[in-house]
Design a protein around this motif. Structure first.
Motif, mmCIF file in Angstrom:
data_model
loop_
_atom_site.group_PDB
_atom_site.id
_atom_site.type_symbol
_atom_site.label_atom_id
_atom_site.label_comp_id
_atom_site.label_asym_id
_atom_site.label_seq_id
_atom_site.Cartn_x
_atom_site.Cartn_y
_atom_site.Cartn_z
ATOM 1 N N THR A 1 7.737 -4.340 4.730
ATOM 2 C CA THR A 1 8.677 -2.905 4.888
ATOM 3 C C THR A 1 7.758 -2.614 5.998
ATOM 4 O OG1 THR A 1 7.922 -3.050 2.069
ATOM 5 C CG2 THR A 1 7.786 -0.453 3.534
ATOM 6 N N CYS A 51 0.580 4.755 4.112
ATOM 7 C CA CYS A 51 0.948 4.309 2.770
ATOM 8 C C CYS A 51 -0.255 4.586 1.627
ATOM 9 C CB CYS A 51 0.420 2.549 2.998
ATOM 10 S SG CYS A 51 1.247 1.695 1.870
ATOM 11 N N THR A 54 8.232 1.412 -1.681
ATOM 12 C CA THR A 54 8.421 0.275 -2.355
ATOM 13 C C THR A 54 7.673 -0.074 -3.383
ATOM 14 O OG1 THR A 54 8.676 -0.744 0.137
ATOM 15 C CG2 THR A 54 7.885 -1.783 -1.371
ATOM 16 N N SER A 92 4.277 -5.160 1.079
ATOM 17 C CA SER A 92 3.992 -4.325 1.322
ATOM 18 C C SER A 92 4.125 -4.722 2.739
ATOM 19 C CB SER A 92 3.055 -3.638 0.962
ATOM 20 O OG SER A 92 1.785 -4.986 1.015
ATOM 21 N N THR A 108 3.629 -8.567 -4.928
ATOM 22 C CA THR A 108 1.977 -8.718 -3.352
ATOM 23 C C THR A 108 2.714 -10.301 -2.996
ATOM 24 O OG1 THR A 108 1.382 -7.076 -4.780
ATOM 25 C CG2 THR A 108 -0.286 -8.340 -3.685
ATOM 26 N N MET A 142 -0.291 4.146 -2.690
ATOM 27 C CA MET A 142 -0.516 3.393 -3.232
ATOM 28 C C MET A 142 -0.636 3.868 -4.933
ATOM 29 S SD MET A 142 -2.821 0.373 -2.322
ATOM 30 C CE MET A 142 -2.591 -0.772 -0.742
ATOM 31 N N PHE A 144 5.868 5.172 2.061
ATOM 32 C CA PHE A 144 5.276 5.245 3.224
ATOM 33 C C PHE A 144 5.834 5.686 4.075
ATOM 34 C CE2 PHE A 144 5.402 0.825 1.709
ATOM 35 C CZ PHE A 144 4.103 -0.059 2.292
ATOM 36 N N GLY A 186 13.115 -2.071 -2.487
ATOM 37 C CA GLY A 186 12.009 -1.725 -1.144
ATOM 38 C C GLY A 186 13.217 -0.708 -0.897
ATOM 39 N N SER A 199 5.951 -3.233 -5.509
ATOM 40 C CA SER A 199 5.042 -4.196 -5.511
ATOM 41 C C SER A 199 3.902 -5.054 -6.814
ATOM 42 C CB SER A 199 4.305 -4.246 -4.179
ATOM 43 O OG SER A 199 3.363 -5.480 -3.987
ATOM 44 N N LEU A 234 -2.162 -4.970 4.633
ATOM 45 C CA LEU A 234 -2.381 -3.839 5.780
ATOM 46 C C LEU A 234 -2.525 -3.248 6.566
ATOM 47 C CD1 LEU A 234 -0.635 -1.704 2.031
ATOM 48 C CD2 LEU A 234 1.517 -2.343 3.997
ATOM 49 N N LEU A 251 4.446 2.069 -3.776
ATOM 50 C CA LEU A 251 4.065 2.222 -2.518
ATOM 51 C C LEU A 251 4.866 3.285 -1.436
ATOM 52 C CD1 LEU A 251 3.332 -1.411 -1.297
ATOM 53 C CD2 LEU A 251 1.425 0.296 -1.901
ATOM 54 N N ASN A 302 -3.311 -5.929 -1.213
ATOM 55 C CA ASN A 302 -2.885 -4.589 -0.160
ATOM 56 C C ASN A 302 -3.300 -4.141 0.286
ATOM 57 O OD1 ASN A 302 0.303 -5.114 -1.078
ATOM 58 N ND2 ASN A 302 -0.374 -5.005 -3.077
#
Length: 280
Positions: A163, A180, A148, A160, A155, A182, A137, A115, A150, A236, A135, A232
């Protein structure tokens, strides 16, 4: 031609280059540039799967692919950096581009990194995948971005969330401001595992309220399907992100393997897609 656009992403085709963009991030297109590449005939692997260097011609082709994609995004591929992903939970902060005249690929400094975060303009954070989750962000208040990788191992290590924690620690980000997104990845419908992996997920996430939905038995005592996307999303949100700021592409790399590289479909010699994000 197949169109992967949905309520969360738009499928763009320009001059033979295909990519996805998130509608949520396009609301900030004056601040950031981003994309997730499409097309299995295009490979973004800057190093062989076994860690060996590519031939000069192979590497040149990878640079051409990145250059074409970045040209369509109206940015300069020379400003790319890509960590040497290895399914870790390590995230770095990027202050500057190191190489002159070519992207920061295959650098020892980025070994075993999955990441990257920056608040600097004109640094393109790049990750790659072939089923794993990527991911993107963005904190529009602090003007901070992260990218990132994952996979299922990442995971399990909650990369995540790590980060987010790094964005908070180093840049004073408020998780309620962070978006975020995906990217396409293998979904529960195709992420089938044996009992060893199933037990690792049960142990790590046993306290999640939707664990029975996350891990479902496919064959009695033989195979299980796991929803890493849902994991995730839950962790998150628990880390402080607003539910509406967690945006899923809702695209499975296996179901759409005609447009997206998939390790489970391609096996040995599989290609890679890339996700990019940059502050302007």
């Amino acid at each position: 031609m197949k169109d992967l656009s949905n309520e969360n992403v738009v499928h763009v085709i320009k001059n033979g280059v295909q990519y996805l963009q998130f509608r949520k991030l396009l609301e900030y297109e004056e601040i950031i540039t981003h994309a997730y590449s499409l097309g299995t005939e295009v490979n973004y692997r800057p190093i062989k799967a076994n860690g060996e260097q590519l031939s000069e011609n192979e590497y040149t082709n990878v640079l051409k692919n990145y250059s074409k994609l970045c040209d369509e995004l109206k940015t300069n591929y020379i400003n790319l950096m890509r960590p040497n992903q290895n399914h870790t939970d390590k995230i770095i902060t990027v202050e500057e581009i190191i190489n002159k005249g070519e992207p920061d690929f295959n650098l020892d400094k980025y070994t075993d990194i999955d990441g990257a975060i920056t608040n600097k303009k004109d640094i393109i954070l790049s990750t790659t995948n072939a089923d794993c989750i990527l991911l993107l962000f963005f904190d529009p208040v602090k003007k901070v971005i992260a990218n990132t990788h994952s996979g299922w191992k990442g995971t399990l290590q909650r990369i995540s969330v790590k980060t987010i924690q790094k964005m908070i620690k180093e840049f004073k980000c408020n998780p309620k401001d962070i978006i975020c997104c995906m990217c396409p990845s293998i979904r529960k419908c195709h992420f089938e595992v044996n009992i060893d992996v199933k037990e690792m997920f049960e142990k790590e996430f046993k306290n999640l309220e939707q664990i029975d939905k996350i891990i479902e038995e496919k064959e009695p005592n033989k195979k299980w399907n796991i929803d890493t996307i849902l994991i995730n999303k839950i962790i998150l949100e628990k880390a402080g992100l607003k539910k509406e700021n967690i945006v899923d592409s809702e695209i499975c790399s296996v179901c759409d393997s005609d447009l997206i590289h998939s390790f489970r479909v391609e096996k040995e010699g599989y290609g890679l897609n890339t996700a990019l994000i940059e502050l302007k």
